[in-house]
Enzyme design. Structure first.
Site, PDB file in Angstrom:
ATOM      1  N   GLU A  39       1.575   6.290  -7.235  1.00 37.77           N
ATOM      2  CA  GLU A  39       0.559   7.293  -7.562  1.00 37.77           C
ATOM      3  C   GLU A  39       1.136   8.706  -7.504  1.00 37.77           C
ATOM      4  OE1 GLU A  39      -2.761   6.707  -4.959  1.00 37.77           O
ATOM      5  OE2 GLU A  39      -3.476   4.960  -6.064  1.00 37.77           O
TER       6      GLU A  39
ATOM      7  N   GLU B 185       0.838  -1.211   0.000  1.00 38.30           N
ATOM      8  CA  GLU B 185       0.000   0.000   0.000  1.00 38.30           C
ATOM      9  C   GLU B 185       0.866   1.250   0.000  1.00 38.30           C
ATOM     10  OE1 GLU B 185      -3.070   2.030  -0.691  1.00 38.30           O
ATOM     11  OE2 GLU B 185      -3.595  -0.019  -0.125  1.00 38.30           O
TER      12      GLU B 185
END
Length: 125
Positions: free
Chosen positions: A75, A68
């Site tokens: 991102e 994560e």
């Protein structure tokens, strides 16, 4: 020289904690993973997992957290490099999210393999 390298070493930990803190604060899915990890830990304590089982569970939880966090890295880099839509940016973001999904699914498999026999034994009593 030792003092300067120790300061740099400690500072690197502060940067790492800042990155983790940012991920927890900015990513809803990381908070979901943290909650799931906490629930798994409580259930593991309740079931009395062995040391080997704890090691496997801890490693699995850590892998999901790391995935994560790396998704957040991907991102952020993609958004920096390509603020507008680009098909390659979409592929990078989707693949990073897919990596998180794969580790989470593997975590479910590990959890089932470790927890279900304990739960079955309790139920069968």
């Amino acid at each position: 020289m030792v003092g300067a390298s120790l300061k740099a070493f400690v500072r690197s930990f502060r940067f790492a904690v800042a990155g983790i803190t940012h991920t927890v604060r900015s990513q809803r899915n990381m908070r979901v993973h943290l909650l799931a990890g906490a629930i798994v830990a409580v259930v593991g304590i309740w079931l009395g997992l062995s040391a080997i089982e704890w090691a496997i569970v801890a490693l699995t939880i850590g892998m999901v957290f790391a995935a994560e966090t790396m998704n957040t890295v991907a991102e952020s880099i993609v958004d920096l490099a390509s603020p507008g839509y680009h098909p390659l940016a979409k592929i990078a973001k989707d693949a990073a999210a897919g990596a998180v999904l794969l580790t989470a699914l593997a975590g479910i498999g590990v959890g089932a393999a470790i927890f279900l026999p304990h739960l079955w034994a309790l139920w069968a009593r």
